[in-house]
Scaffold this active site. Structure first.
Site, PDB file in Angstrom:
ATOM      1  N   SER A 150       0.856  -1.199   0.000  1.00 49.53           N
ATOM      2  CA  SER A 150       0.000   0.000   0.000  1.00 49.53           C
ATOM      3  C   SER A 150       0.885   1.239   0.000  1.00 49.53           C
ATOM      4  CB  SER A 150      -0.868   0.008   1.257  1.00 49.53           C
ATOM      5  OG  SER A 150      -1.520   1.258   1.384  1.00 49.53           O
ATOM      6  N   TYR A 163      -1.823  -0.755  10.325  1.00 52.78           N
ATOM      7  CA  TYR A 163      -1.974  -1.169   8.913  1.00 52.78           C
ATOM      8  C   TYR A 163      -0.779  -0.663   8.107  1.00 52.78           C
ATOM      9  CZ  TYR A 163      -3.700  -1.325   4.090  1.00 52.78           C
ATOM     10  OH  TYR A 163      -3.816  -1.551   2.735  1.00 52.78           O
TER      11      TYR A 163
END
Ligand code: NAD
Length: 252
Positions: A150, A163
């Site tokens: 990501s 995350y």
């Protein structure tokens, strides 16, 4: 059939978390590229089975990647059925939306759950698949691993700090493994920004940000990430790259 599709005939690609979103688009793209595709999910069994049924020689396997026994068995089951593995796409992932300033909300259990699926499962899959990937590799067609990380693992951004840290760990793992797995196995990561998938439908602020601030004025479609995955698989030389696919938001 193109010569590229011909070259990939009989080569096997596993895409984790491929009954929805980015993983589904990558699986369909690699099937178009001529690969025998293995769909996988944790729960959507009937969806996975019907996706596999629609393509010649594709299969579906179910496994919960937060369970290490099931994660190892996924690779052994695929090798038993298909006899080889050429491409592994670690796409399955989970997220947790927590304001970065709410430190106590990001509990140790949340950290553990995110690391289990986003970091440890890819590690186990890669280590279990390593020998098969080496065995099927040739100098013209080195085997390939793609980790879907990501932009949150590249910039100090993201739905939550655990995350973002898990995706950063996946990026660093990608570069470390590029050194040890080469030349038989190439490994790269794609770091998407915002992608229109079930995971992000309720992320109103993020959609607004990409529309107003990113040079491309929108988030990505899953098939745009799939094209990047196809490019990485077809390259015979790229390894250790983290491809930021955020429509240029990083530049603003
Ligand atoms: P998605 O929810 O459609 O896909 C996630 C997949 O992971 C699902 O198929 C789910 O079943 C699977 N999964 C989750 N936990 C699992 C477990 N324990 N065992 C097995 N499978 C499990 O979401 P998506 O947006 O397509 O996400 C795909 C990947 O892309 C994820 O790794 C995500 O972190 C990453 N990503 C997405 C975006 C985005 O904007 N959508 C941005 C950056 C990164």
């Amino acid at each position: 059939m193109s010569s590229y599709q011909e070259k990939n005939k009989g080569r096997v690609a596993l895409i984790t978390g491929s009954t929805s979103g980015i993983g589904k688009a990558i699986a369909q793209q690699l099937a178009d590229d001529g690969f025998t595709v293995v769909f996988h999910s944790r729960t959507s069994v009937s969806e996975g089975e019907s996706l596999a049924k629609a393509l010649p020689s594709a299969t579906y396997f179910q496994a919960d990647l937060s369970d290490q026994v099931q994660t190892k068995k996924l690779i052994s089951d695929i090798l038993l059925h298909h006899g080889r593995l050429d491409v592994l796409v670690n796409n399955a992932g989970i997220n947790a939306v927590i304001p970065h300033s709410s430190l106590k909300e990001a509990t140790a259990d949340i950290w553990r759950d995110l690391y289990e699926v986003n970091v440890i499962a890819p590690w186990i899959l890669i280590s279990e698949a390593e020998q098969a990937l080496r065995d099927s590799s040739t100098p013209e067609c080195p085997s390939s691993i793609i980790n879907i990380s990501s932009h949150a693992g590249v910039r100090p951004k993201g739905a939550s700090i655990p995350y973002a840290a898990s995706k950063s760990a996946l990026n660093h793992m990608t570069q470390l493994l590029a050194l040890t797995l080469s030349p038989d196995i190439r490994i790269n990561a794609i770091a998407p920004g915002l992608v229109d998938t079930p995971m992000t439908t309720s992320w109103v602020e993020a959609h607004k940000l990409w529309k107003e601030k990113s040079p491309m004025k929108r988030g990505a479609k899953p098939n745009e990430i799939a094209h990047t995955a196809s490019m990485l698989v077809s390259s015979s030389y790229l390894t250790g790259e983290i491809i930021l696919s955020d429509g240029g938001l990083n530049l603003t």
